[in-house]
Write a protein that holds these residues in place. Structure first.
Motif, short mmCIF file in Angstrom:
data_model
loop_
_atom_site.label_atom_id
_atom_site.label_comp_id
_atom_site.label_asym_id
_atom_site.label_seq_id
_atom_site.Cartn_x
_atom_site.Cartn_y
_atom_site.Cartn_z
N LYS A 110 35.35 25.87 -52.13
CA LYS A 110 35.62 25.35 -50.78
C LYS A 110 36.99 25.80 -50.27
CE LYS A 110 37.47 20.68 -51.58
NZ LYS A 110 38.49 20.29 -50.61
N ASN A 111 37.93 26.00 -51.21
CA ASN A 111 39.24 26.48 -50.78
C ASN A 111 39.20 27.94 -50.32
OD1 ASN A 111 40.50 24.03 -51.30
ND2 ASN A 111 40.94 24.56 -53.43
N GLY A 117 38.76 23.80 -46.42
CA GLY A 117 39.45 23.02 -47.45
C GLY A 117 39.79 21.60 -47.03
N ASP A 118 40.34 21.45 -45.82
CA ASP A 118 40.77 20.12 -45.36
C ASP A 118 39.59 19.23 -45.01
OD1 ASP A 118 43.27 21.08 -45.56
OD2 ASP A 118 43.59 21.39 -43.43
N CYS A 120 36.45 19.07 -46.23
CA CYS A 120 35.36 18.90 -47.21
C CYS A 120 35.91 18.18 -48.44
CB CYS A 120 34.80 20.27 -47.58
SG CYS A 120 33.50 20.19 -48.82
N MET A 121 35.23 17.10 -48.77
CA MET A 121 35.68 16.33 -49.95
C MET A 121 34.67 16.49 -51.08
SD MET A 121 36.79 12.97 -47.86
CE MET A 121 35.37 13.17 -46.81
#
Lengths: 163, 127
Positions: A110-111, A117-118, A120-121
């Protein structure tokens, strides 16, 4: 503005994310285990799934990333992570190690997706041992399967996207 | 001089990897304590003082950011540097962690060299 999820489900396939998953997995294995993942000659060959580690994704990208392999590969992964002999690895340590692998592959993936990145948890990992099970994902599209070899043993990384 | 470290991560495998990475980075460890989440780490700090805390972000019960914020009220944590080690690698997470009081940030997956680059200057008192 479309979310990353809307963008990806709007496409005909998720193929453009395949290299990102491959690189994410390669980096995790190289940095944390000192092992190279390679691509198999027969990409369609079935992968044994004695151990399945899963991490949920929520937010701009909703879905599930899973990492499957057989017991022998799982024991070797754990042994390399812990720096102990394979026969000293406990089932709890194996589940913990595979959970961390799936967590790091999902996080690293995801990064690498621009702008994701910000938004998605990741969920805590869940690990299933045993192969006699089926999964039914309420996904919008077929999962993206990435088959690789770890020390000549097949491993399978699957990304299911939900909207 | 050997240091005492508190490693906070919900994965016991990852705690061992972090400890090994510190040793491989040339950091002498006199004592290593482990905690599975922020609440356990706060409990450990009631009884012990450490030279360094390494902490994951995504953990059950109390996550790493909550833990770092809670440290301001803990006597034994005053002046103790905290380095986050996490899969959450976005710029926003880094800013959040540093704003909360963390001194360093290491993204998983990592190498012992990356641990050394982050931790050694912090232990040497460099900003």
């Amino acid at each position: 503005m479309k979310s990353a999820n809307q963008l990806i489900t709007a496409r005909d396939s998720h193929e453009s994310w395949r290299p990102l998953i491959e690189v994410a997995a390669r980096e995790v294995f190289e940095l944390m285990l000192g092992s190279q993942l390679t691509l198999p000659e027969n990409a369609a060959a079935p992968t044994p799934h004695d151990v399945t580690a899963m991490v949920g994704l929520a937010g701009q990208l909703c879905g599930l990333l899973s990492f499957c392999c057989d017991k022998k590969a799982a024991a070797l992964v754990t042994s390399k992570m812990l720096g102990v002999e394979q026969d000293k690895v406990s089932p709890t340590e194996m589940a913990d190690a595979l959970g961390e692998i799936s967590n790091m592959v999902a996080g690293n993936f995801k990064n690498k997706v621009s702008g994701l990145g910000d938004g998605c948890m990741l969920s805590p990992p869940t690990v299933i041992t045993g192969s006699d099970y089926s999964t039914y994902a309420l996904a919008d599209s077929p999962g993206l399967e990435v088959r690789m070899l770890f020390e000549s043993m097949p491993v399978l990384i699957t990304l299911q996207i939900h909207s | 001089m050997p240091i005492s470290a508190l490693i906070v991560d919900d994965s016991s495998v990852m705690r061992k990897i972090v400890e090994r990475s510190l040793r491989q980075a040339g950091i002498e460890l006199a004592k290593v304590s482990e905690a599975g989440n922020g609440a356990e780490a706060l409990a450990a700090l009631q009884e012990n003082k450490f030279d360094l805390i390494l902490c994951d972000i995504n953990m059950p019960v109390m996550d790493g950011l909550e833990f770092v914020k809670a440290l301001s009220g803990v006597d034994n944590a005053k002046g103790v540097p905290v380095v986050m080690i996490t899969t959450e690698g976005s710029e926003a997470h880094v800013v959040q962690a540093l704003s909360a009081g963390a001194r360093g940030y290491i993204r998983k997956p990592f190498t012992p060299e990356q641990v050394k680059e982050q931790v050694v200057p912090i232990l040497a008192g460099k900003p």
